[in-house]
Write a protein that holds these residues in place. Structure first.
Motif, PDB file in Angstrom:
ATOM      1  N   GLU A   3      -4.046  25.752  45.925  1.00  0.00           N
ATOM      2  CA  GLU A   3      -4.248  25.521  47.351  1.00  0.00           C
ATOM      3  C   GLU A   3      -5.722  25.727  47.672  1.00  0.00           C
ATOM      4  OE1 GLU A   3      -3.087  24.251  50.941  1.00  0.00           O
ATOM      5  OE2 GLU A   3      -1.785  24.458  49.211  1.00  0.00           O
ATOM      6  N   ARG A   4      -6.333  24.786  48.370  1.00  0.00           N
ATOM      7  CA  ARG A   4      -7.744  24.912  48.712  1.00  0.00           C
ATOM      8  C   ARG A   4      -7.973  24.396  50.124  1.00  0.00           C
ATOM      9  NH1 ARG A   4      -9.432  20.158  44.694  1.00  0.00           N
ATOM     10  NH2 ARG A   4      -9.005  18.449  46.074  1.00  0.00           N
ATOM     11  N   PRO A   5      -9.060  24.796  50.763  1.00  0.00           N
ATOM     12  CA  PRO A   5      -9.351  24.312  52.113  1.00  0.00           C
ATOM     13  C   PRO A   5      -9.676  22.831  52.089  1.00  0.00           C
ATOM     14  CG  PRO A   5     -11.080  25.791  51.336  1.00  0.00           C
ATOM     15  CD  PRO A   5     -10.033  25.735  50.285  1.00  0.00           C
ATOM     16  N   PRO A   6      -9.610  22.164  53.231  1.00  0.00           N
ATOM     17  CA  PRO A   6      -9.926  20.729  53.264  1.00  0.00           C
ATOM     18  C   PRO A   6     -11.391  20.500  52.914  1.00  0.00           C
ATOM     19  CG  PRO A   6      -9.677  21.590  55.489  1.00  0.00           C
ATOM     20  CD  PRO A   6      -9.265  22.682  54.546  1.00  0.00           C
ATOM     21  N   PRO A   7     -11.712  19.363  52.255  1.00  0.00           N
ATOM     22  CA  PRO A   7     -13.097  19.087  51.891  1.00  0.00           C
ATOM     23  C   PRO A   7     -13.975  18.886  53.115  1.00  0.00           C
ATOM     24  CG  PRO A   7     -11.686  17.242  51.337  1.00  0.00           C
ATOM     25  CD  PRO A   7     -10.799  18.329  51.822  1.00  0.00           C
ATOM     26  N   GLY A   8     -15.224  19.246  52.961  1.00  0.00           N
ATOM     27  CA  GLY A   8     -16.181  19.086  54.053  1.00  0.00           C
ATOM     28  C   GLY A   8     -17.480  19.786  53.720  1.00  0.00           C
ATOM     29  N   GLY A  22     -14.968  17.993  42.262  1.00  0.00           N
ATOM     30  CA  GLY A  22     -16.170  17.965  43.086  1.00  0.00           C
ATOM     31  C   GLY A  22     -16.077  18.753  44.370  1.00  0.00           C
ATOM     32  N   ILE A  23     -14.948  19.451  44.604  1.00  0.00           N
ATOM     33  CA  ILE A  23     -14.761  20.209  45.832  1.00  0.00           C
ATOM     34  C   ILE A  23     -14.623  21.682  45.485  1.00  0.00           C
ATOM     35  CG2 ILE A  23     -13.283  20.551  47.848  1.00  0.00           C
ATOM     36  CD1 ILE A  23     -12.513  17.603  47.563  1.00  0.00           C
ATOM     37  N   CYS A  24     -15.387  22.528  46.177  1.00  0.00           N
ATOM     38  CA  CYS A  24     -15.339  23.971  45.946  1.00  0.00           C
ATOM     39  C   CYS A  24     -13.948  24.486  46.307  1.00  0.00           C
ATOM     40  CB  CYS A  24     -16.400  24.677  46.780  1.00  0.00           C
ATOM     41  SG  CYS A  24     -16.403  26.467  46.570  1.00  0.00           S
ATOM     42  N   VAL A  25     -13.357  25.232  45.387  1.00  0.00           N
ATOM     43  CA  VAL A  25     -12.002  25.750  45.586  1.00  0.00           C
ATOM     44  C   VAL A  25     -11.975  26.805  46.685  1.00  0.00           C
ATOM     45  CG1 VAL A  25     -10.113  26.987  44.451  1.00  0.00           C
ATOM     46  CG2 VAL A  25     -11.374  25.254  43.209  1.00  0.00           C
ATOM     47  N   CYS A  30     -17.985  19.785  49.546  1.00  0.00           N
ATOM     48  CA  CYS A  30     -17.819  18.571  48.744  1.00  0.00           C
ATOM     49  C   CYS A  30     -19.152  18.141  48.138  1.00  0.00           C
ATOM     50  CB  CYS A  30     -17.255  17.454  49.619  1.00  0.00           C
ATOM     51  SG  CYS A  30     -16.864  15.959  48.701  1.00  0.00           S
ATOM     52  N   ASP A  31     -19.125  17.748  46.857  1.00  0.00           N
ATOM     53  CA  ASP A  31     -20.319  17.270  46.155  1.00  0.00           C
ATOM     54  C   ASP A  31     -20.579  15.782  46.387  1.00  0.00           C
ATOM     55  OD1 ASP A  31     -21.672  19.267  44.935  1.00  0.00           O
ATOM     56  OD2 ASP A  31     -20.699  19.042  42.993  1.00  0.00           O
ATOM     57  N   HIS A  32     -19.642  15.075  46.978  1.00  0.00           N
ATOM     58  CA  HIS A  32     -19.735  13.629  47.199  1.00  0.00           C
ATOM     59  C   HIS A  32     -20.001  12.909  45.881  1.00  0.00           C
ATOM     60  CE1 HIS A  32     -19.870  14.916  51.320  1.00  0.00           C
ATOM     61  NE2 HIS A  32     -21.099  15.368  51.228  1.00  0.00           N
ATOM     62  N   GLU A  33     -19.151  13.187  44.869  1.00  0.00           N
ATOM     63  CA  GLU A  33     -19.326  12.596  43.537  1.00  0.00           C
ATOM     64  C   GLU A  33     -18.878  11.147  43.479  1.00  0.00           C
ATOM     65  OE1 GLU A  33     -17.238  15.152  40.871  1.00  0.00           O
ATOM     66  OE2 GLU A  33     -18.915  16.530  40.725  1.00  0.00           O
ATOM     67  N   LEU A  34     -17.908  10.758  44.298  1.00  0.00           N
ATOM     68  CA  LEU A  34     -17.363   9.404  44.240  1.00  0.00           C
ATOM     69  C   LEU A  34     -17.525   8.746  45.603  1.00  0.00           C
ATOM     70  CD1 LEU A  34     -15.855   7.278  42.610  1.00  0.00           C
ATOM     71  CD2 LEU A  34     -13.723   8.372  43.295  1.00  0.00           C
TER      72      LEU A  34
END
Length: 72
Positions: A3-8, A22-25, A30-34
Motif C-alpha cells: 500500500e502506498r500513497p497516490p503518486p504526485g 518510479g514512485i516513492c513507497v 513520482c520520477d516521471h519515468e514513463l
C-alpha cells in the motif's frame, strides 16, 4: 503490492530511497519515468519540462573512446 500513497509531488523531506515503478513507497513522489502523450503514465501530471526530461549524453567520456588510434 504494498500500500502506498497516490503518486504526485510527495514530501520534500523524504529521501525517496525505496521506489516501486518510479514512485516513492513512503511519500508518493513520482520520477516521471514513463511519459506518454506529454503526461506521466504513473501520476498523470502534464506539468513536465521536455528539455529537462530529454535523454542526455553521458557527462564522462568512456575510457575506450580516449584511446589514441594508430596512424598508418
Amino acid at each position: 503490492m504494498t500500500e502506498r500513497p497516490p503518486p504526485g509531488h510527495g514530501d520534500p523531506t523524504c529521501p525517496h530511497n525505496v521506489r516501486e515503478a518510479g514512485i516513492c513507497v513512503r511519500c508518493g513522489h513520482c520520477d516521471h519515468e514513463l511519459i506518454l502523450n506529454g503526461a506521466c503514465y504513473f501520476c498523470g501530471t502534464t506539468d513536465l519540462d521536455p528539455i529537462a526530461l530529454s535523454p542526455k549524453k553521458p557527462a564522462v567520456i568512456p575510457p575506450d573512446q580516449l584511446v589514441r588510434k594508430n596512424r598508418p
